[in-house]
Structures are given as C-alpha cells and as structure tokens.
Write a protein that holds these residues in place. Structure first.
Motif, PDB file in Angstrom:
ATOM      1  N   ILE A   2      13.164   2.150 -30.423  1.00 56.60           N
ATOM      2  CA  ILE A   2      12.914   1.269 -29.364  1.00 56.60           C
ATOM      3  C   ILE A   2      11.825  -0.015 -29.652  1.00 56.60           C
ATOM      4  N   LEU A   3      10.890   0.496 -30.590  1.00 55.12           N
ATOM      5  CA  LEU A   3       9.695  -0.643 -30.844  1.00 55.12           C
ATOM      6  C   LEU A   3      10.421  -1.249 -32.053  1.00 55.12           C
ATOM      7  N   GLN A   4      11.434  -0.701 -32.552  1.00 53.23           N
ATOM      8  CA  GLN A   4      11.859  -1.826 -33.882  1.00 53.23           C
ATOM      9  C   GLN A   4      11.603  -3.393 -33.801  1.00 53.23           C
ATOM     10  N   GLY A   5      10.791  -4.106 -34.824  1.00 50.37           N
ATOM     11  CA  GLY A   5      10.631  -5.299 -34.807  1.00 50.37           C
ATOM     12  C   GLY A   5       9.231  -5.699 -34.127  1.00 50.37           C
ATOM     13  N   LYS A   6       8.791  -4.735 -33.284  1.00 48.75           N
ATOM     14  CA  LYS A   6       7.518  -5.162 -32.542  1.00 48.75           C
ATOM     15  C   LYS A   6       6.392  -5.119 -33.216  1.00 48.75           C
ATOM     16  N   ARG A   7       5.671  -6.253 -33.118  1.00 44.18           N
ATOM     17  CA  ARG A   7       4.171  -6.017 -33.818  1.00 44.18           C
ATOM     18  C   ARG A   7       3.010  -5.575 -32.954  1.00 44.18           C
ATOM     19  N   ILE A   8       2.470  -4.617 -33.135  1.00 43.65           N
ATOM     20  CA  ILE A   8       1.616  -3.935 -32.421  1.00 43.65           C
ATOM     21  C   ILE A   8       0.149  -3.881 -32.864  1.00 43.65           C
ATOM     22  N   LEU A   9      -0.854  -4.268 -32.032  1.00 46.52           N
ATOM     23  CA  LEU A   9      -2.180  -4.237 -32.634  1.00 46.52           C
ATOM     24  C   LEU A   9      -2.877  -2.991 -31.573  1.00 46.52           C
ATOM     25  N   VAL A  10      -3.371  -2.093 -32.539  1.00 44.65           N
ATOM     26  CA  VAL A  10      -4.027  -0.683 -32.047  1.00 44.65           C
ATOM     27  C   VAL A  10      -5.483  -1.020 -32.225  1.00 44.65           C
ATOM     28  N   VAL A  11      -6.381  -1.059 -31.254  1.00 44.35           N
ATOM     29  CA  VAL A  11      -7.703  -1.084 -31.410  1.00 44.35           C
ATOM     30  C   VAL A  11      -8.473   0.320 -30.647  1.00 44.35           C
ATOM     31  N   GLU A  12      -8.701   1.165 -31.626  1.00 51.29           N
ATOM     32  CA  GLU A  12      -9.230   2.534 -31.517  1.00 51.29           C
ATOM     33  C   GLU A  12     -10.315   3.029 -32.272  1.00 51.29           C
ATOM     34  N   ASP A  13     -11.476   3.371 -31.881  1.00 48.65           N
ATOM     35  CA  ASP A  13     -12.576   3.792 -32.509  1.00 48.65           C
ATOM     36  C   ASP A  13     -12.559   5.008 -33.002  1.00 48.65           C
ATOM     37  N   GLU A  14     -11.633   5.914 -32.731  1.00 49.99           N
ATOM     38  CA  GLU A  14     -11.579   7.496 -33.209  1.00 49.99           C
ATOM     39  C   GLU A  14     -10.407   7.474 -34.142  1.00 49.99           C
ATOM     40  N   PRO A  15     -10.900   7.711 -35.456  1.00 50.50           N
ATOM     41  CA  PRO A  15      -9.836   7.527 -36.648  1.00 50.50           C
ATOM     42  C   PRO A  15      -8.721   8.489 -36.370  1.00 50.50           C
ATOM     43  N   ILE A  16      -8.977   9.764 -36.031  1.00 48.99           N
ATOM     44  CA  ILE A  16      -7.772  10.777 -36.014  1.00 48.99           C
ATOM     45  C   ILE A  16      -6.872  10.112 -34.922  1.00 48.99           C
ATOM     46  N   GLU A  27       6.915   5.362 -36.748  1.00 49.77           N
ATOM     47  CA  GLU A  27       8.095   6.237 -36.487  1.00 49.77           C
ATOM     48  C   GLU A  27       9.204   5.717 -35.695  1.00 49.77           C
ATOM     49  N   ASP A  28       8.638   5.175 -34.627  1.00 48.95           N
ATOM     50  CA  ASP A  28       9.575   4.325 -33.726  1.00 48.95           C
ATOM     51  C   ASP A  28      10.006   2.800 -34.017  1.00 48.95           C
ATOM     52  N   GLY A  29       9.676   2.520 -35.395  1.00 48.44           N
ATOM     53  CA  GLY A  29      10.112   1.059 -35.725  1.00 48.44           C
ATOM     54  C   GLY A  29       8.933   0.149 -35.591  1.00 48.44           C
ATOM     55  N   ALA A  30       7.930   0.160 -35.201  1.00 43.88           N
ATOM     56  CA  ALA A  30       6.930  -0.820 -34.782  1.00 43.88           C
ATOM     57  C   ALA A  30       5.995  -1.131 -36.279  1.00 43.88           C
ATOM     58  N   ASP A  31       5.635  -2.444 -36.304  1.00 38.17           N
ATOM     59  CA  ASP A  31       4.672  -2.832 -37.321  1.00 38.17           C
ATOM     60  C   ASP A  31       3.578  -2.820 -36.637  1.00 38.17           C
ATOM     61  N   VAL A  32       2.506  -2.158 -37.118  1.00 37.06           N
ATOM     62  CA  VAL A  32       1.162  -1.770 -36.474  1.00 37.06           C
ATOM     63  C   VAL A  32       0.043  -2.349 -37.360  1.00 37.06           C
ATOM     64  N   ILE A  33      -0.802  -2.777 -36.778  1.00 31.09           N
ATOM     65  CA  ILE A  33      -2.218  -3.204 -37.336  1.00 31.09           C
ATOM     66  C   ILE A  33      -3.134  -2.394 -36.345  1.00 31.09           C
ATOM     67  N   ALA A  34      -3.966  -1.246 -37.213  1.00 31.66           N
ATOM     68  CA  ALA A  34      -5.150  -0.563 -36.332  1.00 31.66           C
ATOM     69  C   ALA A  34      -6.052  -1.003 -37.017  1.00 31.66           C
ATOM     70  N   VAL A  35      -7.079  -1.178 -35.902  1.00 36.99           N
ATOM     71  CA  VAL A  35      -8.562  -1.534 -36.254  1.00 36.99           C
ATOM     72  C   VAL A  35      -9.407  -0.460 -35.433  1.00 36.99           C
ATOM     73  N   GLY A  36     -10.801  -0.529 -35.810  1.00 41.97           N
ATOM     74  CA  GLY A  36     -11.542   0.404 -34.918  1.00 41.97           C
ATOM     75  C   GLY A  36     -12.909  -0.094 -34.379  1.00 41.97           C
ATOM     76  N   SER A  37     -13.015  -1.610 -34.313  1.00 38.70           N
ATOM     77  CA  SER A  37     -14.302  -2.144 -33.768  1.00 38.70           C
ATOM     78  C   SER A  37     -13.886  -3.325 -33.068  1.00 38.70           C
ATOM     79  N   LEU A  38     -14.791  -3.718 -32.259  1.00 41.00           N
ATOM     80  CA  LEU A  38     -14.576  -4.793 -31.470  1.00 41.00           C
ATOM     81  C   LEU A  38     -14.397  -5.938 -32.273  1.00 41.00           C
ATOM     82  N   GLN A  39     -15.359  -6.085 -33.398  1.00 42.72           N
ATOM     83  CA  GLN A  39     -15.154  -7.310 -34.128  1.00 42.72           C
ATOM     84  C   GLN A  39     -13.802  -7.648 -34.913  1.00 42.72           C
TER      85      GLN A  39
END
Length: 115
Positions: A2-16, A27-39
């Motif tokens: 369902i998320l195929q082709g969606k570009r998603i920003l994940v901001v999460e400070d807990e690495p695991i 796995e659901d098809g998204a293009d993900v950028i994950a970062v761990g800080s406010l900056q």
C-alpha cells in the motif's frame, strides 16, 4: 504494498525502534528516510520532499513540534508517535493524530493514504 511510491520521513530517537519501523515501511514499498534528532528531522523537512512523516514527540528531551510546523507549512501529512499514549499538543497541533507505540502497520497505512 500500500505504501509503494510513498516517501516517508521517520524521526525517532530510539535506534532499535527506528530500524524496526523503517524495515516495516520498506517492506510495504515505501522510500524511507529515518533520522534520530530534532536538528536532522528539521533539516530533512526543510530540504526534502515527503508524502508523509512519523514524528516521535520526545527526541532526547526536545519536542518535535518545529518539524511538525515545517511539514505543515509544506502541506505534508504527518502523525506524532509516543510510547506514553496520547499526548497533549500545543493548540495549533491539537488536531494531529498520535500513534501509540509499538507501531501497527495497518494504522500507518491508513494515515499515510488518507485523503
């Protein structure tokens, strides 16, 4: 996928948690950028294009609200995430949905593809 082709920003400070969420979305098809800080979250929100974002509310003691404001200014849909249940946000963000961790893919899909 369902998320195929969606570009998603994940901001999460807990690495695991960030890695697990990133894997679930990829796995659901998204293009993900994950970062761990406010900056890093703010820089990505300013400089990149996203279809959707998931913002952990508390990032090493800082609130993710500046990222939310930037995404909102650009018209990007986003939700907050919290391990503590629903949170009370500033009035201008009171309408934003808060997902409770652990993440449930079906909930994220609903939010990411909702009109």
């Amino acid at each position: 996928m369902i998320l195929q082709g969606k570009r998603i920003l994940v901001v999460e400070d807990e690495p695991i948690i960030a890695f697990a969420l990133e894997d679930m979305l990829i796995e659901d098809g998204a293009d993900v950028i994950a970062v761990g800080s406010l900056q890093d979250g703010l820089a990505n929100a300013r400089d990149e294009r996203f279809d959707f974002a998931i913002l952990d509310i508390n990032l090493h003691g800082e609130k993710s609200y500046p990222i939310a404001h930037e995404l909102g200014r650009k018209g990007v849909k986003f939700v907050f995430a919290s391990g503590y249940g629903d949170a009370e946000h500033p009035s201008e963000l009171a309408h934003v949905t808060t997902l409770t961790k652990p993440y449930v893919l079906a909930e994220i899909r609903d939010m990411a593809v909702a009109g």
